[in-house]
Design a protein around this motif. Structure first.
Motif, PDB file in Angstrom:
ATOM      1  N   CYS A  44      17.805  -9.451 -16.220  1.00 21.80           N
ATOM      2  CA  CYS A  44      18.271  -9.523 -17.615  1.00 21.80           C
ATOM      3  C   CYS A  44      19.311  -8.439 -17.880  1.00 21.80           C
ATOM      4  N   GLU A  45      20.268  -8.761 -18.705  1.00 22.67           N
ATOM      5  CA  GLU A  45      21.261  -7.760 -19.096  1.00 22.67           C
ATOM      6  C   GLU A  45      20.666  -6.918 -20.220  1.00 22.67           C
ATOM      7  N   VAL A  46      20.886  -5.629 -20.135  1.00 20.65           N
ATOM      8  CA  VAL A  46      20.306  -4.714 -21.134  1.00 20.65           C
ATOM      9  C   VAL A  46      21.353  -3.735 -21.645  1.00 20.65           C
ATOM     10  N   MET A  47      21.084  -3.219 -22.846  1.00 21.59           N
ATOM     11  CA  MET A  47      21.956  -2.197 -23.436  1.00 21.59           C
ATOM     12  C   MET A  47      21.084  -0.990 -23.781  1.00 21.59           C
ATOM     13  N   ILE A  48      21.513   0.183 -23.360  1.00 19.86           N
ATOM     14  CA  ILE A  48      20.755   1.411 -23.664  1.00 19.86           C
ATOM     15  C   ILE A  48      21.015   1.760 -25.135  1.00 19.86           C
ATOM     16  N   ILE A  49      19.947   2.114 -25.856  1.00 23.78           N
ATOM     17  CA  ILE A  49      20.160   2.337 -27.298  1.00 23.78           C
ATOM     18  C   ILE A  49      19.983   3.794 -27.735  1.00 23.78           C
ATOM     19  N   ASN A  50      19.682   4.684 -26.810  1.00 25.27           N
ATOM     20  CA  ASN A  50      19.569   6.096 -27.220  1.00 25.27           C
ATOM     21  C   ASN A  50      19.928   7.011 -26.044  1.00 25.27           C
ATOM     22  N   GLY A  51      19.921   8.291 -26.317  1.00 19.55           N
ATOM     23  CA  GLY A  51      20.054   9.290 -25.246  1.00 19.55           C
ATOM     24  C   GLY A  51      21.421   9.353 -24.608  1.00 19.55           C
ATOM     25  N   ARG A  52      21.385   9.929 -23.431  1.00 19.77           N
ATOM     26  CA  ARG A  52      22.592  10.241 -22.676  1.00 19.77           C
ATOM     27  C   ARG A  52      23.500   9.030 -22.391  1.00 19.77           C
ATOM     28  N   TYR A  53      22.856   7.869 -22.136  1.00 17.29           N
ATOM     29  CA  TYR A  53      23.643   6.684 -21.775  1.00 17.29           C
ATOM     30  C   TYR A  53      23.711   5.670 -22.921  1.00 17.29           C
ATOM     31  N   ARG A  54      23.595   6.163 -24.117  1.00 21.26           N
ATOM     32  CA  ARG A  54      23.616   5.281 -25.286  1.00 21.26           C
ATOM     33  C   ARG A  54      24.830   4.333 -25.236  1.00 21.26           C
ATOM     34  N   ASP A  55      24.578   3.053 -25.494  1.00 21.22           N
ATOM     35  CA  ASP A  55      25.598   1.994 -25.511  1.00 21.22           C
ATOM     36  C   ASP A  55      26.156   1.637 -24.135  1.00 21.22           C
ATOM     37  N   PHE A  56      25.622   2.235 -23.074  1.00 19.17           N
ATOM     38  CA  PHE A  56      25.956   1.747 -21.733  1.00 19.17           C
ATOM     39  C   PHE A  56      25.183   0.429 -21.543  1.00 19.17           C
ATOM     40  N   SER A  57      25.708  -0.466 -20.717  1.00 17.51           N
ATOM     41  CA  SER A  57      24.953  -1.692 -20.459  1.00 17.51           C
ATOM     42  C   SER A  57      24.918  -2.008 -18.971  1.00 17.51           C
ATOM     43  N   GLY A  58      23.959  -2.824 -18.608  1.00 17.35           N
ATOM     44  CA  GLY A  58      23.793  -3.158 -17.194  1.00 17.35           C
ATOM     45  C   GLY A  58      22.757  -4.242 -16.999  1.00 17.35           C
ATOM     46  N   ILE A  59      22.102  -4.215 -15.832  1.00 15.19           N
ATOM     47  CA  ILE A  59      21.139  -5.272 -15.476  1.00 15.19           C
ATOM     48  C   ILE A  59      19.841  -4.613 -15.003  1.00 15.19           C
ATOM     49  N   VAL A  60      18.703  -5.215 -15.366  1.00 17.03           N
ATOM     50  CA  VAL A  60      17.425  -4.741 -14.833  1.00 17.03           C
ATOM     51  C   VAL A  60      17.428  -5.041 -13.330  1.00 17.03           C
ATOM     52  N   ALA A  61      17.282  -3.974 -12.522  1.00 11.34           N
ATOM     53  CA  ALA A  61      17.468  -4.150 -11.079  1.00 11.34           C
ATOM     54  C   ALA A  61      16.151  -4.336 -10.330  1.00 11.34           C
ATOM     55  N   SER A  62      15.131  -3.563 -10.705  1.00  7.03           N
ATOM     56  CA  SER A  62      13.828  -3.726 -10.042  1.00  7.03           C
ATOM     57  C   SER A  62      12.744  -3.124 -10.916  1.00  7.03           C
ATOM     58  N   LEU A  63      11.493  -3.527 -10.635  1.00  6.66           N
ATOM     59  CA  LEU A  63      10.375  -3.036 -11.450  1.00  6.66           C
ATOM     60  C   LEU A  63       9.680  -1.890 -10.743  1.00  6.66           C
ATOM     61  N   ASN A  64       9.069  -1.017 -11.513  1.00  6.52           N
ATOM     62  CA  ASN A  64       8.217   0.009 -10.920  1.00  6.52           C
ATOM     63  C   ASN A  64       6.805  -0.529 -10.889  1.00  6.52           C
ATOM     64  N   ARG A  65       6.196  -0.474  -9.719  1.00  7.76           N
ATOM     65  CA  ARG A  65       4.912  -1.125  -9.536  1.00  7.76           C
ATOM     66  C   ARG A  65       3.848  -0.679 -10.544  1.00  7.76           C
ATOM     67  N   PHE A  66       3.821   0.610 -10.862  1.00 10.58           N
ATOM     68  CA  PHE A  66       2.736   1.101 -11.724  1.00 10.58           C
ATOM     69  C   PHE A  66       3.102   1.147 -13.198  1.00 10.58           C
ATOM     70  N   GLU A  67       4.376   1.023 -13.494  1.00 16.37           N
ATOM     71  CA  GLU A  67       4.797   0.966 -14.901  1.00 16.37           C
ATOM     72  C   GLU A  67       5.830  -0.147 -14.996  1.00 16.37           C
ATOM     73  N   ILE A  68       5.329  -1.379 -15.071  1.00 21.59           N
ATOM     74  CA  ILE A  68       6.270  -2.496 -14.937  1.00 21.59           C
ATOM     75  C   ILE A  68       7.249  -2.605 -16.102  1.00 21.59           C
ATOM     76  N   SER A  69       6.939  -1.948 -17.216  1.00 25.72           N
ATOM     77  CA  SER A  69       7.876  -2.044 -18.340  1.00 25.72           C
ATOM     78  C   SER A  69       8.877  -0.894 -18.369  1.00 25.72           C
ATOM     79  N   LYS A  70       8.862  -0.065 -17.295  1.00 25.70           N
ATOM     80  CA  LYS A  70       9.884   0.984 -17.168  1.00 25.70           C
ATOM     81  C   LYS A  70      10.631   0.775 -15.851  1.00 25.70           C
ATOM     82  N   PRO A  71      11.554  -0.141 -15.863  1.00 30.44           N
ATOM     83  CA  PRO A  71      12.203  -0.546 -14.604  1.00 30.44           C
ATOM     84  C   PRO A  71      13.360   0.367 -14.180  1.00 30.44           C
TER      85      PRO A  71
END
Ligand SMILES: [Fe+2]
Ligand SMILES: [Fe+2]
Length: 395
Positions: free
Chosen positions: A335-362
């Motif tokens: 999925c294409e995503v847009m960062i909405i806060n912090g250092r990379y605010r308004d940068f956009s990209g693609i979800v590349a891979s999941l973290n096995r133990f925290e699947i909602s923090k890819p």
């Protein structure tokens, strides 16, 4: 591979997933290079999102939890079961609710349904379908490519996959998993008895029309309840998948206990939802939310995920929502995503891979900066990030 909005599709892009039409015919095979006319046709047929393979999404892999062979076989059998059953009904010429109910309950109708070769094949293939899913842990991405036309059968497969992964996580027996599979495959079969103009209506439904739509649960149950090859519990998935924990669902206003019951499936409490139907309710809701429908555009996957999370207790079984959150990622791979806060605010990209133990923090591959300018791609890992980076899906 990545998922893009059809409006961002360009000639020369490579299609990453096969696209099927309303009769389960192949419209475009994966690997096809898009041409202007293909894009126009897809738009015309109501396909709003597609998957492409390109340089930016290189090495981003969305693993389908089931093989193409099993997915195609199940989808084909569901599609044909629905359309053959519909053709029997047309012969009977039903219109009003009572007449439909009577027709469904005639032995002729039940026999025709039971003897439908596609339905029999669907039942025979439940074993291999469940077996393949037993090797999977989580859902990595979104799968089928839906349009208004193919929604019903693609939705049945995707919801079944999600429900089975939840059932597996809960260590339910293979027998129960099979009941979940057949029940979710056929949970919306009652729609075949409802006027198509109503199902495809793009304006808001009147109260009376909504009452008609709700009947798909009763019709589905009436059709499935005494088909031996299915079992009563599966029929209750069709009956109960729109019921809610607080009693505000339909058709009967059943309640839930917000607890998982791993007991025997034979007992049916008249007042309470059964656990496998509660699983189906969550899978059905999430998949419907992320699908484009004639009356509303698809919700962003992160938003749909959030709606399930906050719906725990009042709408969905709390313990099952906890299970869902461990299986379905908030930001699916590709999925294409847009960062909405912090250092990379308004940068956009693609979800590349999941973290096995925290699947909602890819891990996210950033491709564009805050001025929408292409950058040298780099990945950030949200699970190891000290900035508490937040983002939104944009495709
Ligand atoms: Fe439904
Ligand atoms: Fe559904």
């Amino acid at each position: 591979m990545r998922r893009i909005n059809i409006n961002n599709a360009l000639p020369g892009m490579e299609l990453a997933k096969t696209i099927y039409g309303s009769n389960f015919e192949v419209l475009l095979n994966k690997g096809v290079i898009l041409e202007h006319r293909y894009i126009t046709q897809l738009k015309g047929r109501g396909f709003l999102k597609i998957y492409i393979e390109d340089k930016e999404s290189e090495n981003i892999v969305i693993n389908d939890p089931i093989s193409d062979k099993i997915r195609i076989m199940a989808t084909k059998n569901i599609f044909n079961t629905y359309s053959m059953t519909k053709s029997i009904l047309e012969e009977i010429e039903a219109d009003a609710t009572d007449a439909v109910m009577r027709n469904i309950n005639t032995s002729k109708f039940k026999r025709s349904f039971h003897d439908n070769p596609y339905f029999r094949k669907l039942c025979e293939n439940i074993g291999p379908f469940v077996d393949e899913l037993l090797n999977q842990e989580v859902l990595s991405g979104l799968h089928s490519i839906k349009s208004f036309d193919n929604y019903l059968f693609e939705h049945s497969i995707d919801a079944a996959i999600m429900a089975l992964l939840m059932g597996k996580r809960l260590n339910l027996s293979v027998e129960k998993l099979k009941q979940i599979a057949i029940g979710v495959f056929l949970h919306d079969i009652g729609y075949i008895f409802i006027d198509e103009n109503l199902i495809n209506k793009s304006d808001k439904l009147t109260q009376l029309e909504f009452e008609q739509i709700k009947l798909h649960t009763n019709y589905g149950y009436e059709l499935l309840k005494d088909i031996e090859t299915i079992g009563a519990a599966s029929a209750h998935i069709a009956y109960q998948h729109h019921e809610r924990q607080d009693g505000n669902g339909y058709p009967r206003g059943l309640r839930g206990t917000n607890k998982i019951d791993k007991g025997d499936l034979i007992y049916m409490d008249e007042e309470k939802m059964i656990t496998i139907a509660e699983i189906a309710a969550i899978a059905d809701y999430y998949d419907a939310c992320i699908s484009d429908r004639p009356f509303r555009a698809a919700l962003r996957p992160d938003l749909a995920h959030e709606l399930v999370r906050v719906g725990a207790v009042s709408q969905f079984n709390k313990e099952l929502v906890d299970c869902f959150l461990q299986i379905v990622p908030k930001y699916p791979i590709g999925c294409e995503v847009m960062i909405i806060n912090g250092r990379y605010r308004d940068f956009s990209g693609i979800v590349a891979s999941l973290n096995r133990f925290e699947i909602s923090k890819p891990k996210v591959r950033l491709l564009y900066d805050n001025n929408k300018k292409k950058i040298m791609p780099f990945e950030i890992d949200l699970s190891a990030d000290s900035y508490n980076t937040e983002m939104e899906c944009i495709s």
